[in-house]
Design a protein around this motif. Structure first.
Motif, PDB file in Angstrom:
ATOM      1  N   TRP A  25      -2.379   8.405  -5.746  1.00 51.64           N
ATOM      2  CA  TRP A  25      -2.344   9.100  -4.455  1.00 51.64           C
ATOM      3  C   TRP A  25      -3.763   9.347  -3.943  1.00 51.64           C
ATOM      4  CZ3 TRP A  25       0.935   9.377  -0.792  1.00 51.64           C
ATOM      5  CH2 TRP A  25       2.301   9.411  -1.028  1.00 51.64           C
ATOM      6  N   TRP A  28      -5.048   6.281  -2.422  1.00 47.31           N
ATOM      7  CA  TRP A  28      -4.416   6.040  -1.131  1.00 47.31           C
ATOM      8  C   TRP A  28      -5.028   6.911  -0.041  1.00 47.31           C
ATOM      9  CZ3 TRP A  28      -1.551   2.640   1.320  1.00 47.31           C
ATOM     10  CH2 TRP A  28      -0.852   3.002   2.467  1.00 47.31           C
ATOM     11  N   GLU A  66       4.282   8.851   4.350  1.00 47.75           N
ATOM     12  CA  GLU A  66       3.249   8.224   3.529  1.00 47.75           C
ATOM     13  C   GLU A  66       3.857   7.323   2.458  1.00 47.75           C
ATOM     14  OE1 GLU A  66       0.098   8.138   4.072  1.00 47.75           O
ATOM     15  OE2 GLU A  66       0.116   9.549   5.739  1.00 47.75           O
ATOM     16  N   ARG A  70       3.039   3.409   1.948  1.00 51.27           N
ATOM     17  CA  ARG A  70       2.616   2.859   0.666  1.00 51.27           C
ATOM     18  C   ARG A  70       3.512   1.692   0.252  1.00 51.27           C
ATOM     19  NH1 ARG A  70       1.073   6.980  -4.052  1.00 51.27           N
ATOM     20  NH2 ARG A  70       1.130   4.935  -5.048  1.00 51.27           N
ATOM     21  N   ASN A  77       4.952   4.515  -4.249  1.00 52.57           N
ATOM     22  CA  ASN A  77       4.891   5.692  -5.104  1.00 52.57           C
ATOM     23  C   ASN A  77       5.971   5.570  -6.176  1.00 52.57           C
ATOM     24  OD1 ASN A  77       4.152   8.271  -6.016  1.00 52.57           O
ATOM     25  ND2 ASN A  77       5.712   9.249  -4.756  1.00 52.57           N
TER      26      ASN A  77
END
Length: 221
Positions: A25, A28, A66, A70, A77
């Motif tokens: 994370w 990212w 998000e 991703r 995730n």
């Protein structure tokens, strides 16, 4: 105290190492990993949540949006075999060799059910909060655990790393508890009175099968 007939494990930071997940994370978000983890720890110590850390680095952070971005970028995730703590498989095998029911139940999104199944862990039941529609520390979560196990609460050992979500509510429901001191919550949260009521306080899972066997041997007729 009853013999232990079933052992249920929390998922995040008990079976799954979330350190790398938070690291991904940070990547990212474009934040150095040590910076993100330092802020995360500070937020947790102040009584906040992981979402507070996300919000700090990206105001207005929208987790669902998000996660979609991703996934579209090819870095979804979630977790996989590499995120499993190295002591997990041997621990599960040692408990099952004793004839115990073994399972996992934790606060996780719906998508985690498929990810967890892909790990191929030897378990009799798995509970995912967003699949069940109830999350820890709600007593209904632990009631569902007991129902899925088909065992009285006093015969279930719940293993977790959080005092607020795992230790206190499982004790309140009448379960036996093993507190696992790993991950950020396991080192930040404090409640000595609650820990004195735990069957075990652990630094890893390696010794758990032997500890359970010894405890049950003392309770044989």
């Amino acid at each position: 105290m009853s013999r232990i007939e079933a052992v249920l494990f929390d998922i995040g930071e008990t079976l799954i190492n979330e350190g790398e997940i938070y690291g991904r994370w940070a990547d990212w978000l474009g934040v150095p990993r040590h910076t993100f983890l330092t802020k995360l720890g500070a937020m947790l110590a102040a009584g906040g949540t992981a979402m507070d850390a996300f919000e700090h680095f990206r105001p207005g952070f929208d987790l669902a949006a998000e996660e979609r971005r991703r996934a579209e970028a090819g870095v979804p995730n979630g977790f996989g075999p590499a995120d499993l703590y190295p002591d997990v498989r041997d621990c599960l095998a040692g408990l099952r060799a004793q004839g115990l029911l073994v399972g996992a139940a934790g606060n996780q999104p719906v998508e985690a059910a498929e990810q967890f199944a892909a790990l191929g862990l030897p378990m009799d039941m798995v509970g995912i909060s967003d699949v069940w529609g109830v999350s820890k520390p709600d007593p209904e979560f632990f009631a569902r655990c007991a129902a899925e196990c088909g065992r009285p609460s006093a015969a279930i050992l719940y293993v977790g790393d959080r005092i607020d979500n795992d230790v206190r509510p499982a004790l309140a429901f009448g379960m036996q508890v093993a507190f696992l001191r790993r991950g950020p919550w396991g080192h930040i949260q404090r409640d000595e009175e609650a820990l004195r009521r735990c069957a075990f306080v652990l630094d890893d899972l390696a010794a758990l099968p032997e500890l359970v066997a010894a405890r049950n041997a003392r309770r044989n007729p």
